[in-house]
Design a protein around this motif. Structure first.
Motif, PDB file in Angstrom:
ATOM      1  N   GLY A 109     -62.274 -20.393 -59.274  1.00 51.47           N
ATOM      2  CA  GLY A 109     -63.702 -20.176 -59.467  1.00 51.47           C
ATOM      3  C   GLY A 109     -64.056 -19.911 -60.916  1.00 51.47           C
ATOM      4  N   ASP A 110     -65.305 -19.531 -61.139  1.00 51.01           N
ATOM      5  CA  ASP A 110     -65.747 -19.266 -62.511  1.00 51.01           C
ATOM      6  C   ASP A 110     -66.507 -17.946 -62.639  1.00 51.01           C
ATOM      7  N   GLU A 111     -66.518 -17.113 -61.567  1.00 47.96           N
ATOM      8  CA  GLU A 111     -67.207 -15.841 -61.652  1.00 47.96           C
ATOM      9  C   GLU A 111     -66.285 -14.786 -62.253  1.00 47.96           C
ATOM     10  N   ARG A 112     -66.835 -13.606 -62.525  1.00 47.58           N
ATOM     11  CA  ARG A 112     -66.016 -12.506 -63.030  1.00 47.58           C
ATOM     12  C   ARG A 112     -64.902 -12.183 -62.040  1.00 47.58           C
ATOM     13  N   GLN A 113     -63.753 -11.796 -62.576  1.00 43.27           N
ATOM     14  CA  GLN A 113     -62.602 -11.464 -61.737  1.00 43.27           C
ATOM     15  C   GLN A 113     -62.406  -9.943 -61.707  1.00 43.27           C
ATOM     16  N   PHE A 114     -62.473  -9.376 -60.509  1.00 49.93           N
ATOM     17  CA  PHE A 114     -62.155  -7.962 -60.302  1.00 49.93           C
ATOM     18  C   PHE A 114     -61.014  -7.874 -59.305  1.00 49.93           C
ATOM     19  N   PHE A 115     -60.119  -6.904 -59.518  1.00 47.15           N
ATOM     20  CA  PHE A 115     -58.929  -6.792 -58.689  1.00 47.15           C
ATOM     21  C   PHE A 115     -58.789  -5.379 -58.124  1.00 47.15           C
ATOM     22  N   THR A 116     -59.835  -4.940 -57.435  1.00 50.05           N
ATOM     23  CA  THR A 116     -59.833  -3.659 -56.729  1.00 50.05           C
ATOM     24  C   THR A 116     -60.240  -3.932 -55.290  1.00 50.05           C
ATOM     25  N   TYR A 117     -59.308  -3.740 -54.378  1.00 50.39           N
ATOM     26  CA  TYR A 117     -59.543  -4.041 -52.961  1.00 50.39           C
ATOM     27  C   TYR A 117     -59.108  -2.864 -52.097  1.00 50.39           C
ATOM     28  N   ILE A 128     -64.576  -9.768 -68.637  1.00 56.05           N
ATOM     29  CA  ILE A 128     -65.391 -10.507 -69.599  1.00 56.05           C
ATOM     30  C   ILE A 128     -64.879 -11.931 -69.680  1.00 56.05           C
ATOM     31  N   GLY A 129     -65.752 -12.889 -69.378  1.00 59.78           N
ATOM     32  CA  GLY A 129     -65.337 -14.284 -69.401  1.00 59.78           C
ATOM     33  C   GLY A 129     -64.235 -14.535 -68.388  1.00 59.78           C
ATOM     34  N   ASN A 130     -63.135 -15.116 -68.843  1.00 65.20           N
ATOM     35  CA  ASN A 130     -62.009 -15.416 -67.960  1.00 65.20           C
ATOM     36  C   ASN A 130     -60.949 -14.322 -67.958  1.00 65.20           C
ATOM     37  N   GLY A 131     -61.206 -13.245 -68.679  1.00 65.79           N
ATOM     38  CA  GLY A 131     -60.214 -12.178 -68.784  1.00 65.79           C
ATOM     39  C   GLY A 131     -60.633 -10.913 -68.055  1.00 65.79           C
ATOM     40  N   THR A 132     -59.640 -10.164 -67.589  1.00 63.77           N
ATOM     41  CA  THR A 132     -59.867  -8.866 -66.952  1.00 63.77           C
ATOM     42  C   THR A 132     -58.809  -7.892 -67.455  1.00 63.77           C
ATOM     43  N   PHE A 133     -59.261  -6.731 -67.890  1.00 62.30           N
ATOM     44  CA  PHE A 133     -58.354  -5.667 -68.322  1.00 62.30           C
ATOM     45  C   PHE A 133     -58.553  -4.469 -67.413  1.00 62.30           C
ATOM     46  N   GLY A 134     -57.458  -3.910 -66.893  1.00 59.99           N
ATOM     47  CA  GLY A 134     -57.555  -2.803 -65.953  1.00 59.99           C
ATOM     48  C   GLY A 134     -56.659  -1.634 -66.320  1.00 59.99           C
ATOM     49  N   ILE A 135     -57.124  -0.437 -66.011  1.00 57.19           N
ATOM     50  CA  ILE A 135     -56.344   0.791 -66.157  1.00 57.19           C
ATOM     51  C   ILE A 135     -56.377   1.517 -64.813  1.00 57.19           C
ATOM     52  N   SER A 136     -55.205   1.887 -64.316  1.00 56.27           N
ATOM     53  CA  SER A 136     -55.108   2.611 -63.043  1.00 56.27           C
ATOM     54  C   SER A 136     -54.347   3.915 -63.275  1.00 56.27           C
ATOM     55  N   ASN A 164     -55.240  -9.798 -66.884  1.00 57.00           N
ATOM     56  CA  ASN A 164     -55.287 -11.067 -66.173  1.00 57.00           C
ATOM     57  C   ASN A 164     -56.148 -12.034 -66.979  1.00 57.00           C
ATOM     58  N   TYR A 165     -55.674 -13.289 -67.091  1.00 57.85           N
ATOM     59  CA  TYR A 165     -56.481 -14.292 -67.792  1.00 57.85           C
ATOM     60  C   TYR A 165     -56.438 -15.602 -67.014  1.00 57.85           C
ATOM     61  N   ARG A 166     -57.623 -16.173 -66.804  1.00 59.33           N
ATOM     62  CA  ARG A 166     -57.762 -17.426 -66.061  1.00 59.33           C
ATOM     63  C   ARG A 166     -57.840 -18.603 -67.037  1.00 59.33           C
ATOM     64  N   LEU A 167     -57.115 -19.682 -66.672  1.00 57.93           N
ATOM     65  CA  LEU A 167     -57.041 -20.868 -67.519  1.00 57.93           C
ATOM     66  C   LEU A 167     -57.661 -22.066 -66.822  1.00 57.93           C
ATOM     67  N   PHE A 168     -58.738 -22.605 -67.382  1.00 57.03           N
ATOM     68  CA  PHE A 168     -59.332 -23.880 -66.975  1.00 57.03           C
ATOM     69  C   PHE A 168     -59.695 -23.920 -65.483  1.00 57.03           C
ATOM     70  N   ASN A 169     -60.017 -22.769 -64.897  1.00 59.23           N
ATOM     71  CA  ASN A 169     -60.367 -22.697 -63.470  1.00 59.23           C
ATOM     72  C   ASN A 169     -59.288 -23.342 -62.588  1.00 59.23           C
ATOM     73  N   THR A 170     -58.070 -23.267 -63.047  1.00 63.08           N
ATOM     74  CA  THR A 170     -56.949 -23.877 -62.337  1.00 63.08           C
ATOM     75  C   THR A 170     -55.769 -22.933 -62.203  1.00 63.08           C
ATOM     76  N   ALA A 171     -55.620 -22.001 -63.124  1.00 62.21           N
ATOM     77  CA  ALA A 171     -54.470 -21.107 -63.109  1.00 62.21           C
ATOM     78  C   ALA A 171     -54.857 -19.761 -63.707  1.00 62.21           C
ATOM     79  N   ARG A 172     -54.033 -18.775 -63.455  1.00 58.74           N
ATOM     80  CA  ARG A 172     -54.200 -17.486 -64.100  1.00 58.74           C
ATOM     81  C   ARG A 172     -52.815 -16.884 -64.343  1.00 58.74           C
ATOM     82  N   ILE A 173     -52.686 -16.156 -65.434  1.00 57.39           N
ATOM     83  CA  ILE A 173     -51.470 -15.429 -65.758  1.00 57.39           C
ATOM     84  C   ILE A 173     -51.820 -13.954 -65.832  1.00 57.39           C
ATOM     85  N   TYR A 174     -50.868 -13.108 -65.459  1.00 59.05           N
ATOM     86  CA  TYR A 174     -51.181 -11.684 -65.389  1.00 59.05           C
ATOM     87  C   TYR A 174     -49.917 -10.852 -65.537  1.00 59.05           C
ATOM     88  N   THR A 175     -50.110  -9.596 -65.909  1.00 67.48           N
ATOM     89  CA  THR A 175     -48.999  -8.662 -66.037  1.00 67.48           C
ATOM     90  C   THR A 175     -49.500  -7.242 -65.812  1.00 67.48           C
TER      91      THR A 175
END
Length: 542
Positions: free
Chosen positions: A56-64, A306-314, A355-366
């Motif tokens: 997709g192309d919306e903001r990415q949040f990873f809290t579920y 922001i954009g295709n990137g997401t930064f999180g602190i837990s 987390n960073y999304r690439l070309f609405n096809t892939a994402r890499i994260y750590t």
């Protein structure tokens, strides 16, 4: 365990008779996977939630779990054919019958409601109830292995495993709720019945039940949430999943066991702040007096998308017999506040993920997880138990194909996780471990483990699902490999540690296929090679 044949046949026949019936049930939350108990009609909904975020192309949040903002808008379309339905404009309906308003002459109230519906007005409140259940075969599982120190012996085999209950969901103005509550009845091959989902299992002895011996238990998950613009307050029993990983998140992981919680979810544009309190248990035996002692967890997660990137602190703080409600305030830094309490009764952690999304096809994260350290130098040397940390990295790629009117979702996901010895542990057994019912809240490999997961998956028209998962797993066996292994209070720098000393690699290959209908589902999953098990299920919602 012994079950009377007549009773088994009765339940099986009752289930089969319900297969043709129609049912559908949604939820006000986008929830975590239910890999063991309370299975729904979808085999891996969170996998495709992450797939949706990848392509997709919306903001990415990873809290579920998090709110499904379309729940109320789609309620009548998705829930109108439930067994029992009611809203303030249409009135009641049974299996969809009575959903269309038929106004009699002179019935001004009915005409008013009909005009409101034609104008697109949504009901102020609505509720739907379904019957939910299924029948399982579960064989060869390594069950009840608290320390994840796997043996060569197969565990229990369960047949039949029958569950049934109700699925209740609805809303009233800003209130949304859902309840999935079921009773289980199982046949076990082992002389000592073991719990499939690692929660408490009650064995009914034959001497107390006229010669019939069986196991039974009840499970539920629920959400009861209030929403107002930028804030959501939720009372729930569920599992939290924080971070961009799917299998191996380190702070809070969806494959942990469910717990009761209170959460506050705040969103200000690209910034999301999630704060919660969780009520934890020490052992998975309701008869144990250890559970009279309080173990609680408080946590905050801050996400900036922001954009295709997401930064999180837990950050997490686990308290033993020392409840401090103040810690739920989202502006309280837990890693600072924990210094105000007794070190023996609290345990804290801090994690960072990108987390960073690439070309609405892939994402890499750590994700990097810090349980404890003497100094940054101790992390670099990494030669003693004071360096308690974990690291995870992953990659997901996917694409949606449209073939002659059919939707084919295809993707792959790979992750690596390393968890150092003594992570999630504490000074004394059964106190402030970062665990619930004997299992970590985070990575399920536990301390002193290493995992590589690679999955290839596909879904056709959101109904037919198939995947092939490969897992390479290493687990240490020396002291410091279990959440209940204790760390000394002094001389941390003089106590050495060894990572995976002599640990053997265990490889498993798991093909899975399922049909995910609107009303019924069928799934099969078989694991080969070093970890051998099978899971077959037929489920329904009416």
């Amino acid at each position: 365990m012994i079950l009377e044949k007549s009773r088994t046949l009765f339940f099986a026949a009752a289930f089969l008779s319900l297969i043709p019936l129609q049912a559908f049930a949604a939820s006000p939350v986008i929830g975590t996977e239910r890999a063991r108990g309370l299975r729904t009609l979808e085999t891996a909904p969170m996998l495709f939630e992450y797939h949706r975020q990848t392509v997709g192309d919306e903001r990415q949040f990873f809290t579920y779990p998090r709110r499904d903002t379309t729940f109320i808008k789609r309620f009548v379309n998705t829930e109108g054919k439930a067994l029992l339905y009611y809203d303030n404009l249409r009135g009641g309906a049974i299996s969809g019958h009575g959903l269309e308003l038929q106004c009699h002459e002179g019935d001004t109230s009915c005409v008013k409601n009909l005009e409101a519906l034609r104008a697109g007005q949504l009901p102020k409140f609505a509720i739907a109830t379904s019957i939910v259940g299924g029948i399982d075969y579960r064989g060869g599982e390594y069950i009840n292995d608290i320390d994840n120190r796997r043996s060569d012996n197969l565990g229990d085999t369960i047949w039949p495993g029958i569950d049934g209950g109700i699925y209740l969901r609805g809303y009233a103005d800003s209130l949304e709720f859902v309840l999935d509550a079921r009773i289980y009845d199982e046949g076990h091959s082992a002389k000592k019945s073991r719990s499939w989902d690692h929660e408490f299992l009650e064995v009914q002895k034959e001497e107390n039940n006229s010669g019939v011996e069986y196991t039974s238990y009840a499970r539920y998950r629920t959400h009861f949430a209030f929403n107002y613009d930028w804030i959501r307050v939720d009372l729930a029993r569920d599992v939290l999943h924080w971070g961009p990983g799917y299998y191996n998140n380190l702070s809070l992981n969806q494959f942990a066991l469910p717990y009761n919680m209170l959460s506050v979810d705040l969103q200000f544009g690209p910034l999301r702040v999630f704060s919660f309190y969780g009520d934890l248990r020490i052992v998975n035996n309701s008869m144990s007096m250890d559970n009279k002692e309080e173990r609680n967890v408080f946590g905050h997660r801050y996400e900036l998308a922001i954009g295709n990137g997401t930064f999180g602190i837990s950050e997490l703080t686990v308290l033993y017999d020392n409840l401090k409600p103040w810690l739920i305030v989202p502006t309280v830094p837990l890693f600072m506040e924990k210094g105000n309490y007794s070190e023996n009764t609290n345990n804290g952690s801090l994690a960072f993920d990108i987390n960073y999304r690439l070309f609405n096809t892939a994402r890499i994260y750590t994700e990097f997880f810090l349980d404890d350290m003497e100094s940054p130098i101790s992390l670099i040397k990494n030669d003693n138990i004071e360096a308690k940390w974990a690291w995870m990295a992953g990659f997901q790629a996917g694409h949606n194909f449209y073939l002659k009117g059919h939707l084919l979702e295809v993707g792959t996901l790979a992750e690596y996780a390393r968890v150092e010895p003594y992570v999630y542990s504490h000074f004394e057994k059964n106190t402030a471990q970062i665990a619930h019912l004997g299992y970590p809240l985070g990575n399920q490999g536990g301390p002193n483990s290493q995992t590589i997961d690679w999955n290839v998956y596909a879904r056709l028209d959101k109904h037919i699902f198939a995947s092939l998962r490969n897992t390479w797993f290493w687990k240490g066996t020396d002291y410091g490999s279990a959440v209940n292994d204790t760390t000394p209070r002094r001389n941390h720098m003089k106590t050495p540690k060894k990572f995976l000393d002599g640990a053997k690699m265990q490889y498993s290959l798991t093909p899975s296929i399922s049909y995910e209908g609107q009303y019924v589902s069928f799934m099969g999953e078989i694991t080969f090679i070093d970890d051998r098990k099978a899971y077959l299920r037929a489920g329904f919602k009416w």
